[in-house]
Scaffold this motif. Structure first.
Motif, PDB file in Angstrom:
ATOM      1  N   ALA A 104      -2.566   4.588   8.937  1.00 24.99           N
ATOM      2  CA  ALA A 104      -3.342   5.691   8.374  1.00 24.99           C
ATOM      3  C   ALA A 104      -4.172   5.175   7.212  1.00 24.99           C
ATOM      4  N   ASN A 105      -5.413   5.614   7.158  1.00 25.51           N
ATOM      5  CA  ASN A 105      -6.295   5.258   6.046  1.00 25.51           C
ATOM      6  C   ASN A 105      -5.890   6.076   4.827  1.00 25.51           C
ATOM      7  N   THR A 106      -5.530   5.393   3.765  1.00 23.55           N
ATOM      8  CA  THR A 106      -5.106   6.091   2.545  1.00 23.55           C
ATOM      9  C   THR A 106      -6.283   6.466   1.662  1.00 23.55           C
ATOM     10  N   HIS A 107      -7.487   6.013   2.020  1.00 24.11           N
ATOM     11  CA  HIS A 107      -8.710   6.323   1.261  1.00 24.11           C
ATOM     12  C   HIS A 107      -8.588   5.906  -0.203  1.00 24.11           C
ATOM     13  N   THR A 108      -8.015   4.752  -0.397  1.00 23.57           N
ATOM     14  CA  THR A 108      -7.922   4.176  -1.740  1.00 23.57           C
ATOM     15  C   THR A 108      -8.624   2.817  -1.746  1.00 23.57           C
ATOM     16  N   VAL A 109      -8.848   2.307  -2.953  1.00 23.00           N
ATOM     17  CA  VAL A 109      -9.578   1.052  -3.122  1.00 23.00           C
ATOM     18  C   VAL A 109      -8.610  -0.035  -3.566  1.00 23.00           C
ATOM     19  N   VAL A 110      -8.744  -1.205  -2.952  1.00 24.47           N
ATOM     20  CA  VAL A 110      -7.930  -2.346  -3.352  1.00 24.47           C
ATOM     21  C   VAL A 110      -8.804  -3.327  -4.121  1.00 24.47           C
ATOM     22  N   ARG A 111      -8.250  -3.850  -5.215  1.00 27.30           N
ATOM     23  CA  ARG A 111      -8.985  -4.827  -6.031  1.00 27.30           C
ATOM     24  C   ARG A 111      -8.064  -5.986  -6.369  1.00 27.30           C
ATOM     25  N   ARG A 112      -8.680  -7.115  -6.660  1.00 31.03           N
ATOM     26  CA  ARG A 112      -7.902  -8.292  -7.037  1.00 31.03           C
ATOM     27  C   ARG A 112      -7.363  -8.169  -8.451  1.00 31.03           C
ATOM     28  N   SER A 113      -8.046  -7.382  -9.272  1.00 32.14           N
ATOM     29  CA  SER A 113      -7.642  -7.236 -10.670  1.00 32.14           C
ATOM     30  C   SER A 113      -8.023  -5.843 -11.153  1.00 32.14           C
ATOM     31  N   ASP A 114      -7.310  -5.367 -12.174  1.00 28.05           N
ATOM     32  CA  ASP A 114      -7.635  -4.068 -12.749  1.00 28.05           C
ATOM     33  C   ASP A 114      -8.863  -4.137 -13.655  1.00 28.05           C
ATOM     34  N   PRO A 174       6.507 -20.284  -0.907  1.00 25.96           N
ATOM     35  CA  PRO A 174       7.896 -19.873  -1.159  1.00 25.96           C
ATOM     36  C   PRO A 174       8.385 -20.383  -2.515  1.00 25.96           C
ATOM     37  N   GLY A 175       9.115 -19.541  -3.222  1.00 22.96           N
ATOM     38  CA  GLY A 175       9.659 -19.931  -4.516  1.00 22.96           C
ATOM     39  C   GLY A 175       8.753 -19.609  -5.682  1.00 22.96           C
ATOM     40  N   GLN A 176       7.459 -19.352  -5.404  1.00 30.66           N
ATOM     41  CA  GLN A 176       6.544 -18.988  -6.475  1.00 30.66           C
ATOM     42  C   GLN A 176       6.382 -17.471  -6.528  1.00 30.66           C
ATOM     43  N   GLN A 177       5.945 -16.987  -7.692  1.00 36.16           N
ATOM     44  CA  GLN A 177       5.764 -15.547  -7.853  1.00 36.16           C
ATOM     45  C   GLN A 177       4.667 -15.059  -6.903  1.00 36.16           C
ATOM     46  N   ALA A 178       4.935 -13.943  -6.238  1.00 36.36           N
ATOM     47  CA  ALA A 178       3.980 -13.400  -5.283  1.00 36.36           C
ATOM     48  C   ALA A 178       2.730 -12.906  -5.999  1.00 36.36           C
ATOM     49  N   PRO A 179       1.537 -13.188  -5.449  1.00 37.69           N
ATOM     50  CA  PRO A 179       0.315 -12.642  -6.052  1.00 37.69           C
ATOM     51  C   PRO A 179       0.300 -11.127  -5.926  1.00 37.69           C
ATOM     52  N   GLN A 180      -0.508 -10.475  -6.751  1.00 41.72           N
ATOM     53  CA  GLN A 180      -0.559  -9.024  -6.749  1.00 41.72           C
ATOM     54  C   GLN A 180      -1.990  -8.533  -6.535  1.00 41.72           C
ATOM     55  N   VAL A 181      -2.081  -7.354  -5.966  1.00 44.20           N
ATOM     56  CA  VAL A 181      -3.371  -6.672  -5.833  1.00 44.20           C
ATOM     57  C   VAL A 181      -3.239  -5.300  -6.467  1.00 44.20           C
ATOM     58  N   TYR A 182      -4.380  -4.743  -6.872  1.00 41.99           N
ATOM     59  CA  TYR A 182      -4.401  -3.478  -7.614  1.00 41.99           C
ATOM     60  C   TYR A 182      -4.921  -2.384  -6.688  1.00 41.99           C
ATOM     61  N   ILE A 183      -4.065  -1.404  -6.379  1.00 45.70           N
ATOM     62  CA  ILE A 183      -4.419  -0.321  -5.466  1.00 45.70           C
ATOM     63  C   ILE A 183      -4.175   1.008  -6.163  1.00 45.70           C
ATOM     64  N   ALA A 184      -5.253   1.750  -6.354  1.00 42.24           N
ATOM     65  CA  ALA A 184      -5.151   3.103  -6.930  1.00 42.24           C
ATOM     66  C   ALA A 184      -4.287   3.116  -8.189  1.00 42.24           C
ATOM     67  N   ASN A 185      -4.607   2.221  -9.118  1.00 47.87           N
ATOM     68  CA  ASN A 185      -3.937   2.141 -10.416  1.00 47.87           C
ATOM     69  C   ASN A 185      -2.468   1.720 -10.321  1.00 47.87           C
ATOM     70  N   HIS A 186      -2.119   1.049  -9.221  1.00 53.00           N
ATOM     71  CA  HIS A 186      -0.761   0.537  -9.068  1.00 53.00           C
ATOM     72  C   HIS A 186      -0.843  -0.914  -8.610  1.00 53.00           C
ATOM     73  N   TRP A 187       0.069  -1.741  -9.125  1.00 54.03           N
ATOM     74  CA  TRP A 187       0.142  -3.135  -8.698  1.00 54.03           C
ATOM     75  C   TRP A 187       1.065  -3.248  -7.491  1.00 54.03           C
ATOM     76  N   PHE A 188       0.585  -3.950  -6.480  1.00 53.43           N
ATOM     77  CA  PHE A 188       1.376  -4.199  -5.272  1.00 53.43           C
ATOM     78  C   PHE A 188       1.532  -5.705  -5.091  1.00 53.43           C
ATOM     79  N   SER A 189       2.743  -6.140  -4.811  1.00 56.06           N
ATOM     80  CA  SER A 189       3.009  -7.559  -4.577  1.00 56.06           C
ATOM     81  C   SER A 189       2.701  -7.913  -3.120  1.00 56.06           C
ATOM     82  N   VAL A 190       1.971  -8.993  -2.936  1.00 54.05           N
ATOM     83  CA  VAL A 190       1.609  -9.439  -1.585  1.00 54.05           C
ATOM     84  C   VAL A 190       2.770 -10.243  -1.019  1.00 54.05           C
ATOM     85  N   ILE A 191       3.328  -9.765   0.093  1.00 50.76           N
ATOM     86  CA  ILE A 191       4.477 -10.455   0.684  1.00 50.76           C
ATOM     87  C   ILE A 191       4.122 -11.138   2.015  1.00 50.76           C
TER      88      ILE A 191
END
Length: 400
Positions: A104-114, A174-191
């Protein structure tokens, strides 16, 4: 006085006489056979290469999803069609269905940084995804892992291949901190990062988040926008027919169902058109080769009038003279056809191997190539052989 009967020539004698003209005029015979060879080789190449390409395409389609369907509401509807939240369970209860998933399209924007432009989403879509998506679209994980029951309710994300490239995240270590993306004012970890999926370009250009996380953090209403369905191939059309009623019984006409492989079927049709064009060119080459054989036979008759007259004077019948020259024409075309067949097969095998395709040589093209060359030889040799047989001994021996 006893009647003398003409000696009947054995088949081997006729073949030997027919090959005599070819062996004594090797260069001319080779040039005449060349036209036949080019035509036969072209015919085999233009049937073998598309057949090999089609075999590779069918293998790719089978791997990517010839048994996959995509269902979604028809666009530009007012009000928009909302598929029920229970759509996945309803589809899975269809007998021939072997797998299903929904996004489902959440109609939100994803960004690499806030700190980047809030309206710049790099042309990417944020999709809420059910857990069975990869199985439903035959997708594979390039790096990391896909969503599972332990992560679907938490702020975790999986990137499609194109989305990962645009966001600058091409590999998870593996073993390094997962990068994050910024979606609708929330940080999500890329797994996870997915492999390319040519039959699902919308997934390639999307960021997938868990169904529960989309509801709790992105304000998602829970209505799926696209259903992916896998079914047994022998029942795919039946499933396609009942999907609209299953998903939106009120107005099934507002649900459209497509097969991602339909576009590639059009590609195969265009390749078939090109094959027909090249087969026409091969026919022209065969015609030119036949004219060359006929010309060679006419010249051979003119040059060998003395030989014909001498053989007639020694008792050769018109039928024997006719058989000799007709055999020569057929042998000339047959040798050219055989050489063209070998050339066509070698070129097709080499090109298919170079492209990494399974080599396919249609048996009909090989058999038809050789038989076609023989037919051309018969047609090209009939008139010259009849002309040679009509010469009387006195006419032939009197020529200079």
């Amino acid at each position: 006085m006893t009647d003398t009967q003409p000696v009947r020539l054995a088949l081997t004698d006729i073949l030997r006489l027919g090959m005599l003209g070819i062996s004594t005029r090797k260069l001319r015979a080779a040039l005449s056979a060349l036209g036949i060879s080019i035509g036969i080789a072209t015919m085999i190449i233009v049937t073998g290469i598309p057949a090999s390409s089609q075999a590779a395409l069918l293998e790719e389609l089978s791997a990517l999803g010839t048994n996959m369907l995509r269902a979604e509401p028809a666009p530009n509807q007012t009000p928009p069609v909302l598929l029920p939240e229970s759509s996945l369970g309803s589809v899975e209860r269809i007998g021939p269905v072997t797998g299903a998933a929904m996004v489902a399209n959440t109609h939100t924007v994803v960004r690499r940084s806030d700190r980047t432009d809030p309206n710049d989403g790099s042309g990417l879509t944020v999709l809420a995804s059910s857990l069975g998506l990869l199985d439903a679209i035959n997708g594979k994980v390039h790096s990391g892992k896909f969503l599972d029951p332990s992560t679907q309710d938490f702020p975790t994300a999986v990137l499609g291949y194109v989305a990962a490239t645009r966001l600058g995240i091409n590999q998870l270590v593996p073993g390094q901190q997962a990068p994050q993306v910024y979606i609708a004012n929330h940080w999500f970890s890329v797994i996870g990062i997915l492999d390319p999926m040519p039959l699902a370009p919308d997934v390639e250009r999307a960021v997938m988040v868990g169904w529960g996380a989309a509801k709790s953090q992105l304000g998602f209403d829970g209505h799926p926008t696209v259903m992916y369905v896998k079914a047994r191939e022998n029942a795919i059309e039946d499933v396609r027919a009942v999907l609209p009623d299953t998903l939106y019984a009120q107005l099934p006409g507002l649900v459209q169902v497509s097969r991602p492989s339909d576009a590639l079927a059009a590609k195969r049709a265009s390749e078939s058109n090109f094959s027909a064009l090249f087969l026409g060119l091969a026919g022209v080459a065969l015609l030119v080769g036949g004219v060359g054989v006929a010309n060679t036979m006419f010249i051979s008759v003119l040059e060998r009038r003395r030989e014909i007259g001498l053989r007639r004077a020694l008792g050769a019948t018109r039928g024997q003279i006719r058989s000799q020259f007709l055999t020569e024409a057929v042998a000339l075309s047959g040798l050219g056809g055989l050489a063209g067949t070998v050339l066509g097969v070698v070129v097709t095998l080499g090109y298919a191997t170079y492209q990494g395709w399974p080599p396919v040589i249609p048996p009909l093209a090989v058999v038809g190539g050789v038989l076609g060359a023989v037919v051309v030889g018969v047609v090209a040799g009939i008139h010259p052989s009849i002309r040679a047989a009509r010469l009387t001994p006195t006419q032939a021996l009197a020529s200079t």
